[in-house]
Scaffold this motif. Structure first.
Motif, PDB file in Angstrom:
ATOM      1  N   PRO A 106      33.220  60.257  54.553  1.00  0.00           N
ATOM      2  CA  PRO A 106      34.034  61.220  53.782  1.00  0.00           C
ATOM      3  C   PRO A 106      35.414  60.693  53.305  1.00  0.00           C
ATOM      4  CG  PRO A 106      34.034  61.826  55.844  1.00  0.00           C
ATOM      5  CD  PRO A 106      32.996  60.788  56.129  1.00  0.00           C
ATOM      6  N   GLU A 107      35.976  59.905  53.970  1.00  0.00           N
ATOM      7  CA  GLU A 107      37.014  59.123  53.442  1.00  0.00           C
ATOM      8  C   GLU A 107      36.618  57.371  53.525  1.00  0.00           C
ATOM      9  OE1 GLU A 107      39.877  60.165  52.266  1.00  0.00           O
ATOM     10  OE2 GLU A 107      39.368  62.176  52.615  1.00  0.00           O
ATOM     11  N   TRP A 108      36.834  56.672  52.315  1.00  0.00           N
ATOM     12  CA  TRP A 108      36.531  55.171  52.430  1.00  0.00           C
ATOM     13  C   TRP A 108      37.408  54.628  52.998  1.00  0.00           C
ATOM     14  CZ3 TRP A 108      33.606  54.164  47.179  1.00  0.00           C
ATOM     15  CH2 TRP A 108      32.236  54.869  47.103  1.00  0.00           C
ATOM     16  N   PRO A 109      36.804  53.589  53.606  1.00  0.00           N
ATOM     17  CA  PRO A 109      37.984  52.802  54.586  1.00  0.00           C
ATOM     18  C   PRO A 109      38.885  51.825  53.674  1.00  0.00           C
ATOM     19  CG  PRO A 109      35.847  52.380  55.607  1.00  0.00           C
ATOM     20  CD  PRO A 109      35.575  53.161  54.238  1.00  0.00           C
ATOM     21  N   ALA A 110      40.231  51.785  54.077  1.00  0.00           N
ATOM     22  CA  ALA A 110      41.354  51.227  53.169  1.00  0.00           C
ATOM     23  C   ALA A 110      40.794  50.016  52.626  1.00  0.00           C
ATOM     24  CB  ALA A 110      42.558  51.116  53.909  1.00  0.00           C
ATOM     25  N   PRO A 111      40.356  48.945  53.224  1.00  0.00           N
ATOM     26  CA  PRO A 111      39.872  47.844  52.687  1.00  0.00           C
ATOM     27  C   PRO A 111      39.040  47.961  51.454  1.00  0.00           C
ATOM     28  CG  PRO A 111      39.778  47.570  55.005  1.00  0.00           C
ATOM     29  CD  PRO A 111      39.882  48.897  54.852  1.00  0.00           C
ATOM     30  N   VAL A 112      37.882  49.044  51.532  1.00  0.00           N
ATOM     31  CA  VAL A 112      36.849  49.280  50.249  1.00  0.00           C
ATOM     32  C   VAL A 112      37.732  49.957  49.348  1.00  0.00           C
ATOM     33  CG1 VAL A 112      35.273  50.779  49.753  1.00  0.00           C
ATOM     34  CG2 VAL A 112      35.028  49.604  52.178  1.00  0.00           C
ATOM     35  N   ASN A 128      31.165  37.893  49.265  1.00  0.00           N
ATOM     36  CA  ASN A 128      31.322  39.468  49.063  1.00  0.00           C
ATOM     37  C   ASN A 128      30.501  40.121  47.607  1.00  0.00           C
ATOM     38  OD1 ASN A 128      34.116  38.240  47.808  1.00  0.00           O
ATOM     39  ND2 ASN A 128      33.613  40.132  46.763  1.00  0.00           N
ATOM     40  N   GLY A 129      30.492  41.328  47.592  1.00  0.00           N
ATOM     41  CA  GLY A 129      29.579  41.805  46.479  1.00  0.00           C
ATOM     42  C   GLY A 129      30.591  42.058  45.251  1.00  0.00           C
ATOM     43  N   GLY A 130      29.970  42.710  44.351  1.00  0.00           N
ATOM     44  CA  GLY A 130      30.716  43.139  43.025  1.00  0.00           C
ATOM     45  C   GLY A 130      29.741  43.078  42.018  1.00  0.00           C
ATOM     46  N   PRO A 131      29.667  42.141  40.942  1.00  0.00           N
ATOM     47  CA  PRO A 131      30.776  41.026  40.660  1.00  0.00           C
ATOM     48  C   PRO A 131      31.947  41.571  40.235  1.00  0.00           C
ATOM     49  CG  PRO A 131      28.677  40.523  39.611  1.00  0.00           C
ATOM     50  CD  PRO A 131      28.831  41.889  40.036  1.00  0.00           C
ATOM     51  N   GLY A 132      33.065  40.947  40.700  1.00  0.00           N
ATOM     52  CA  GLY A 132      34.212  41.363  40.147  1.00  0.00           C
ATOM     53  C   GLY A 132      35.194  41.902  41.172  1.00  0.00           C
ATOM     54  N   LEU A 133      34.836  42.066  42.465  1.00  0.00           N
ATOM     55  CA  LEU A 133      35.586  42.771  43.395  1.00  0.00           C
ATOM     56  C   LEU A 133      36.220  41.336  44.377  1.00  0.00           C
ATOM     57  CD1 LEU A 133      33.431  45.205  45.233  1.00  0.00           C
ATOM     58  CD2 LEU A 133      35.215  45.667  43.774  1.00  0.00           C
ATOM     59  N   PRO A 134      37.627  42.010  44.817  1.00  0.00           N
ATOM     60  CA  PRO A 134      38.197  40.812  45.876  1.00  0.00           C
ATOM     61  C   PRO A 134      37.379  41.071  47.109  1.00  0.00           C
ATOM     62  CG  PRO A 134      39.691  42.389  44.490  1.00  0.00           C
ATOM     63  CD  PRO A 134      38.430  42.983  44.351  1.00  0.00           C
ATOM     64  N   CYS A 135      37.703  40.001  47.746  1.00  0.00           N
ATOM     65  CA  CYS A 135      36.999  40.110  49.228  1.00  0.00           C
ATOM     66  C   CYS A 135      37.501  40.836  50.287  1.00  0.00           C
ATOM     67  CB  CYS A 135      37.018  38.520  49.641  1.00  0.00           C
ATOM     68  SG  CYS A 135      38.257  38.097  50.449  1.00  0.00           S
ATOM     69  N   ASP A 136      38.573  41.745  49.934  1.00  0.00           N
ATOM     70  CA  ASP A 136      39.018  42.504  51.116  1.00  0.00           C
ATOM     71  C   ASP A 136      38.110  43.260  51.790  1.00  0.00           C
ATOM     72  OD1 ASP A 136      40.947  41.790  48.985  1.00  0.00           O
ATOM     73  OD2 ASP A 136      42.472  43.072  50.084  1.00  0.00           O
ATOM     74  N   TYR A 137      37.339  43.831  51.218  1.00  0.00           N
ATOM     75  CA  TYR A 137      36.482  44.914  52.016  1.00  0.00           C
ATOM     76  C   TYR A 137      35.456  44.396  52.938  1.00  0.00           C
ATOM     77  CZ  TYR A 137      31.855  43.781  49.559  1.00  0.00           C
ATOM     78  OH  TYR A 137      30.728  43.245  49.235  1.00  0.00           O
ATOM     79  N   LEU A 138      34.799  42.942  52.624  1.00  0.00           N
ATOM     80  CA  LEU A 138      33.937  42.513  53.375  1.00  0.00           C
ATOM     81  C   LEU A 138      34.537  41.515  54.316  1.00  0.00           C
ATOM     82  CD1 LEU A 138      30.880  41.837  53.614  1.00  0.00           C
ATOM     83  CD2 LEU A 138      30.976  39.890  52.242  1.00  0.00           C
ATOM     84  N   ARG A 139      35.688  41.118  53.930  1.00  0.00           N
ATOM     85  CA  ARG A 139      36.680  39.869  54.861  1.00  0.00           C
ATOM     86  C   ARG A 139      37.320  40.879  56.031  1.00  0.00           C
ATOM     87  NH1 ARG A 139      41.793  38.640  51.623  1.00  0.00           N
ATOM     88  NH2 ARG A 139      42.380  40.446  52.468  1.00  0.00           N
ATOM     89  N   GLU A 140      37.693  42.235  55.715  1.00  0.00           N
ATOM     90  CA  GLU A 140      38.148  42.783  56.937  1.00  0.00           C
ATOM     91  C   GLU A 140      37.125  43.456  57.630  1.00  0.00           C
ATOM     92  OE1 GLU A 140      40.488  41.562  55.874  1.00  0.00           O
ATOM     93  OE2 GLU A 140      41.858  42.607  54.331  1.00  0.00           O
ATOM     94  N   ALA A 141      35.917  43.405  57.410  1.00  0.00           N
ATOM     95  CA  ALA A 141      34.790  43.969  58.203  1.00  0.00           C
ATOM     96  C   ALA A 141      34.237  42.901  58.931  1.00  0.00           C
ATOM     97  CB  ALA A 141      33.559  44.526  57.154  1.00  0.00           C
TER      98      ALA A 141
END
Length: 296
Positions: free
Chosen positions: A188-194, A36-49
């Motif tokens: 307009p609304e960013w997804p919950a994992p993001v 996943n991206g970041g650096p420093g981000l948890p993997c949630d946004y990419l994992r859930e996608a």
């Protein structure tokens, strides 16, 4: 299409005395290994996608890079280097016994994936480089072009605050917010994992390696450029980008021209997260690429 899925397995892996947490979905013989991206981000946004790829028979593995999510967060700025993260990625792959994988890197995860592919090419079947770059000085020029669309007075204001180091000034943050909605995620609304990943952002790796925001690169990767080395990456590569991406189509084309076995997809009506912004085009393109190269 993406949806929230509970991982089938959760692993805790020792990486040089630190705990790194990985997540596995599905039991397919072909593994998609997500960085996943970041650096420093948890993997949630990419994992859930991407966990939804289990519907097509793939195993999907992601992990919270050191300093993020459920992994340890040591207070040591010397840890935040791309070379150390390459070795961490290899440690996770070996610990989980993944064998040869389809590596998928998004944004910073794409820089990491490029370094990994140059270091451990024998461990990869394919490489998917999503919304990423291989030439940071070129990206910095592209970001200046995107910033210029805000107008000369706004650019001058941003440059003033950057010179002063006042990155948290309201007018500077307002300009960055506009750029984020134009070039990071146009929904307009960013997804919950993001939102979940952003709310748990560890800024120490981010500021050390990149900078204070998505449009100012002053960290230890500001001069990173792997374009001259990309001809060594001979495995099949899929490059994806959004037409409005902060890591622009011009950056994507620069990678394609340097890689001997690459294809490039530009997704309409999307910026830095086509898997959320234009899923109806994104998933067929990714699945077609993976299906054509399952045998490695």
């Amino acid at each position: 299409m993406w949806r929230e899925i509970r991982p089938d397995e959760r692993f805790e892996i020792d990486v040089d005395g630190h705990r790194v947490v990985a997540y596995s979905f599905g039991t397919g013989s072909e593994t998609v290994f997500c960085l996943n991206g970041g650096p420093g981000l948890p993997c949630d946004y990419l994992r859930e996608a991407h966990s939804c790829l289990i519907d097509k028979g793939y195993r999907v593995v992601a992990f919270d890079q050191l300093g993020t999510g459920a992994s340890d967060r040591p207070d040591d700025l010397t840890l935040w280097t791309i070379g150390r993260y390459v070795e961490e990625t290899e440690t996770v792959r070996k610990a989980l016994g993944l064998g040869k994988v389809h590596m998928l890197g998004h944004s910073w995860g794409g820089w990491l994936a490029i370094e990994y592919a140059l270091t451990y090419p024998e461990n990869l079947k394919t490489l998917t480089l999503e919304d990423t770059v291989a030439d940071m000085p070129h990206l910095i020029l592209e970001l200046e072009r995107l910033r210029a669309a805000l107008g000369p007075e706004t650019v001058a204001m941003m440059q003033k605050h950057e010179a002063q180091g006042t990155y948290n000034h309201p007018e500077y943050l307002a300009a960055v917010t506009i750029l984020n909605y134009r070039h990071v995620c146009r929904l307009p609304e960013w997804p919950a994992p993001v939102r979940r990943s952003l709310d748990d952002w560890n800024m120490a790796p981010y500021e050390t390696m990149q900078g204070p925001n998505e449009f100012l690169y002053i960290g230890n990767l500001k001069d990173w450029n792997r374009i001259p080395d990309l001809p060594r990456v001979t495995l099949p590569v899929l490059i994806t980008t959004g037409e409005h991406d902060e890591l622009t189509p011009a950056c994507a084309l620069r990678m394609k021209l340097a890689l001997p076995n690459a294809e490039l997809k530009v997704f309409a009506n999307a910026s830095h997260m086509p898997f959320y912004e234009n899923p109806q085009d994104y998933y067929p393109a990714l699945l077609d690429f993976l299906a054509r190269h399952e045998a490695g």
